[in-house]
Write a protein that holds these residues in place. Structure first.
Motif, PDB file in Angstrom:
ATOM      1  N   GLN A  16      -8.953   8.563 -12.734  1.00 37.45           N
ATOM      2  CA  GLN A  16      -7.934   7.376 -12.261  1.00 37.45           C
ATOM      3  C   GLN A  16      -7.473   6.637 -13.411  1.00 37.45           C
ATOM      4  O   GLN A  16      -6.634   6.206 -13.375  1.00 37.45           O
ATOM      5  CB  GLN A  16      -8.799   6.983 -11.336  1.00 37.45           C
ATOM      6  CG  GLN A  16      -7.932   5.426 -10.694  1.00 37.45           C
ATOM      7  CD  GLN A  16      -6.995   6.026  -9.832  1.00 37.45           C
ATOM      8  OE1 GLN A  16      -7.095   7.075  -9.027  1.00 37.45           O
ATOM      9  NE2 GLN A  16      -5.820   5.486 -10.057  1.00 37.45           N
ATOM     10  N   ILE A  19      -4.065   7.722 -14.588  1.00 37.30           N
ATOM     11  CA  ILE A  19      -3.133   7.209 -13.647  1.00 37.30           C
ATOM     12  C   ILE A  19      -2.675   6.084 -13.853  1.00 37.30           C
ATOM     13  O   ILE A  19      -1.424   5.520 -13.662  1.00 37.30           O
ATOM     14  CB  ILE A  19      -3.249   7.714 -12.088  1.00 37.30           C
ATOM     15  CG1 ILE A  19      -3.936   9.022 -12.050  1.00 37.30           C
ATOM     16  CG2 ILE A  19      -2.561   7.370 -11.025  1.00 37.30           C
ATOM     17  CD1 ILE A  19      -4.489   9.507 -10.542  1.00 37.30           C
ATOM     18  N   ASP A  20      -3.800   5.036 -13.988  1.00 34.30           N
ATOM     19  CA  ASP A  20      -3.473   3.732 -13.772  1.00 34.30           C
ATOM     20  C   ASP A  20      -2.908   3.300 -15.149  1.00 34.30           C
ATOM     21  O   ASP A  20      -1.866   2.302 -15.084  1.00 34.30           O
ATOM     22  CB  ASP A  20      -4.758   2.863 -13.762  1.00 34.30           C
ATOM     23  CG  ASP A  20      -5.410   3.191 -12.331  1.00 34.30           C
ATOM     24  OD1 ASP A  20      -4.709   3.246 -11.336  1.00 34.30           O
ATOM     25  OD2 ASP A  20      -6.858   2.792 -12.378  1.00 34.30           O
ATOM     26  N   ASP A 230       8.263   8.422 -11.428  1.00 36.49           N
ATOM     27  CA  ASP A 230       7.315   7.291 -11.812  1.00 36.49           C
ATOM     28  C   ASP A 230       8.437   6.003 -11.807  1.00 36.49           C
ATOM     29  O   ASP A 230       8.270   5.007 -11.442  1.00 36.49           O
ATOM     30  CB  ASP A 230       6.930   7.488 -13.120  1.00 36.49           C
ATOM     31  CG  ASP A 230       5.529   8.230 -13.045  1.00 36.49           C
ATOM     32  OD1 ASP A 230       4.617   7.414 -12.400  1.00 36.49           O
ATOM     33  OD2 ASP A 230       5.540   9.389 -13.322  1.00 36.49           O
ATOM     34  N   TYR A 264       0.065  13.029  -6.742  1.00 37.01           N
ATOM     35  CA  TYR A 264       0.034  11.880  -7.555  1.00 37.01           C
ATOM     36  C   TYR A 264       0.977  10.751  -7.224  1.00 37.01           C
ATOM     37  O   TYR A 264       0.413   9.778  -7.172  1.00 37.01           O
ATOM     38  CB  TYR A 264       0.654  12.332  -9.166  1.00 37.01           C
ATOM     39  CG  TYR A 264       1.099  11.259 -10.105  1.00 37.01           C
ATOM     40  CD1 TYR A 264      -0.010  10.595 -10.872  1.00 37.01           C
ATOM     41  CD2 TYR A 264       2.302  11.123 -10.229  1.00 37.01           C
ATOM     42  CE1 TYR A 264       0.533   9.405 -11.612  1.00 37.01           C
ATOM     43  CE2 TYR A 264       2.616  10.024 -11.040  1.00 37.01           C
ATOM     44  CZ  TYR A 264       1.637   9.314 -11.805  1.00 37.01           C
ATOM     45  OH  TYR A 264       2.239   8.455 -12.728  1.00 37.01           O
ATOM     46  N   LYS A 268       0.189   6.669  -6.208  1.00 33.51           N
ATOM     47  CA  LYS A 268       0.348   5.584  -7.108  1.00 33.51           C
ATOM     48  C   LYS A 268       1.432   4.663  -6.721  1.00 33.51           C
ATOM     49  O   LYS A 268       1.458   3.560  -6.460  1.00 33.51           O
ATOM     50  CB  LYS A 268       0.777   6.193  -8.470  1.00 33.51           C
ATOM     51  CG  LYS A 268       0.793   4.897  -9.393  1.00 33.51           C
ATOM     52  CD  LYS A 268       0.985   5.625 -10.962  1.00 33.51           C
ATOM     53  CE  LYS A 268       0.936   4.587 -11.955  1.00 33.51           C
ATOM     54  NZ  LYS A 268       0.908   4.824 -13.390  1.00 33.51           N
TER      55      LYS A 268
END
Length: 389
Positions: A16, A19-20, A230, A264, A268
């Motif tokens: 994680q 990802i953060d 993203d 993903y 997110k």
């Protein structure tokens, strides 16, 4: 070369922290293309049955469902795909139309008719021409429009796109784009103008193969393109569309990485909705022969597998596909299709004879496709879902 780790693709997000603090490339690089491919092709009947038995499926199940071992179970997968789709979306098919604004492009892409190296007449629609195309599509019933351009930032950059959105906003409830990847602040500017969704296909997640097919231009930057969703999530886009171009590399492995990307993003950027498209290489000027052939049976299997993996993701099928295949898939997993598409700038009324980006296969009129949908007991929806849902 990608770091080769033990292939634990349950996607539990034990990483994680990656990802953060990072973006999708941090996750992507922890998987080996060759290891994933081998794992898919060595799945067994037992793996497929286990995946079919699960009520909530993970990416390991998805690999089993797209594997050769799943071929004998396609009828069962189709029934389950239909059940899940009807439960989530009902008996409806949303229709949209692409509107090509320009074939100007500064990229070299081996598979595209708009590639910089192709000696074709280039044109970009004027305000008056944009409005003529928009009015035609509105007269055909469309309320969801997809604006498409080549990737030429100076010619069809953000100012041009903002202007196009302003021009057609009175005509359509939902405006989507499929253009060059942009920066986060640029997406935010377009969203403020009324942009609803962005489609951006990675083409292939095989990094070395990607570089072969994109030798020049901004699109040659694999990582920048990979991080486009993203940036869309950061900008607060309502919907983002993903996909791979089938024919460049092994379709099963590319589809796994697309699914990995989807999961993903959903975790997110959970406020954004997502769609998956299924483009296969079609003939075009300077045409590239597919490296890998994806059959209709393969594509049907993949659509079923995506629906069994995720009941909420929108699955879209374009006019690249045949009339028979599109007819058969109406009930079996897709919930969005295009119709009467033109892949050339001004192709509807302004300049029908301008060069197409690629040849379409399903050439039926909007009325014919709408009638086909209704004949199967489904309702035609002309706009995308309300933003409040």
């Amino acid at each position: 070369m990608q770091t080769k780790l033990q292939d634990k693709t349950h996607y539990s997000f034990s990483r994680q922290e990656n990802i953060d603090k990072g973006l999708f490339y941090d996750i992507f690089r922890s998987y080996s293309w060759d290891s994933v491919k081998e794992n898919i092709y060595t799945k067994t009947e037992t793996d497929v049955l286990r995946a079919l038995h699960h009520k909530k499926r993970n990416l390991e199940d998805f690999k089993a469902l797209i594997s050769p071992a799943a071929t004998p179970f396609l009828e069962q997968m189709a029934r389950e795909s239909m059940r899940i789709t009807q439960r989530r979306f009902g008996k409806i098919i949303q229709m949209y139309a692409p509107m090509y604004l320009s074939n100007e492009c500064q990229n070299i892409c081996t598979y595209c008719g708009f590639s910089l190296t192709n000696k074709i007449p280039r044109r970009t629609l004027t305000d008056k021409e944009i409005l003529r195309e928009a009015r035609f599509l509105k007269s055909r019933g469309y309320d969801h429009i997809l604006l498409v351009t080549g990737e030429a930032n100076k010619t069809v950059g953000v100012p041009y796109l903002k202007n196009a959105i302003r021009l057609i906003r009175p005509y359509f409830s939902n405006i989507s784009i499929e253009v060059q990847p942009l920066d986060t602040v640029e997406y935010a500017d377009l969203i403020a103008e009324g942009l609803y969704a962005v489609l951006v296909y990675q083409e292939t997640y095989h990094e070395a193969c990607y570089k072969i097919h994109h030798p020049k231009g901004k699109k040659s930057n694999f990582k920048y393109r990979l991080h486009t969703p993203d940036r869309l999530g950061q900008a607060g886009i309502h919907k983002a569309g993903l996909g791979a171009l089938f024919g460049l590399e092994d379709w099963r492995t590319d589809s796994f990485f697309t699914a990995l990307h989807l999961k993903y993003l959903q975790r997110k950027y959970w406020k954004t909705r997502y769609s998956i498209s299924f483009p296969r290489l079609r003939p075009h000027s300077g045409g590239l022969e597919p490296k890998v052939i994806m059959t209709d049976t393969d594509l049907a299997q993949l659509i079923f597998a995506y629906r069994l993996l995720d009941g909420d993701v929108e699955l879209s099928l374009s006019t690249r596909e045949s009339t028979a295949f599109r007819n058969n898939m109406i009930k079996l997993g897709v919930n969005s299709i295009s119709a009467e598409s033109k892949t050339n700038p001004g192709g509807y009324v302004v300049d029908p004879k301008s060069l197409e980006q690629f040849e379409i296969c399903d050439e039926r009129t909007t009325e014919e496709i709408a009638a086909m949908i209704r004949s199967q007991g489904y309702e035609v929806v002309w706009k995308d879902w309300e933003k409040g849902y």
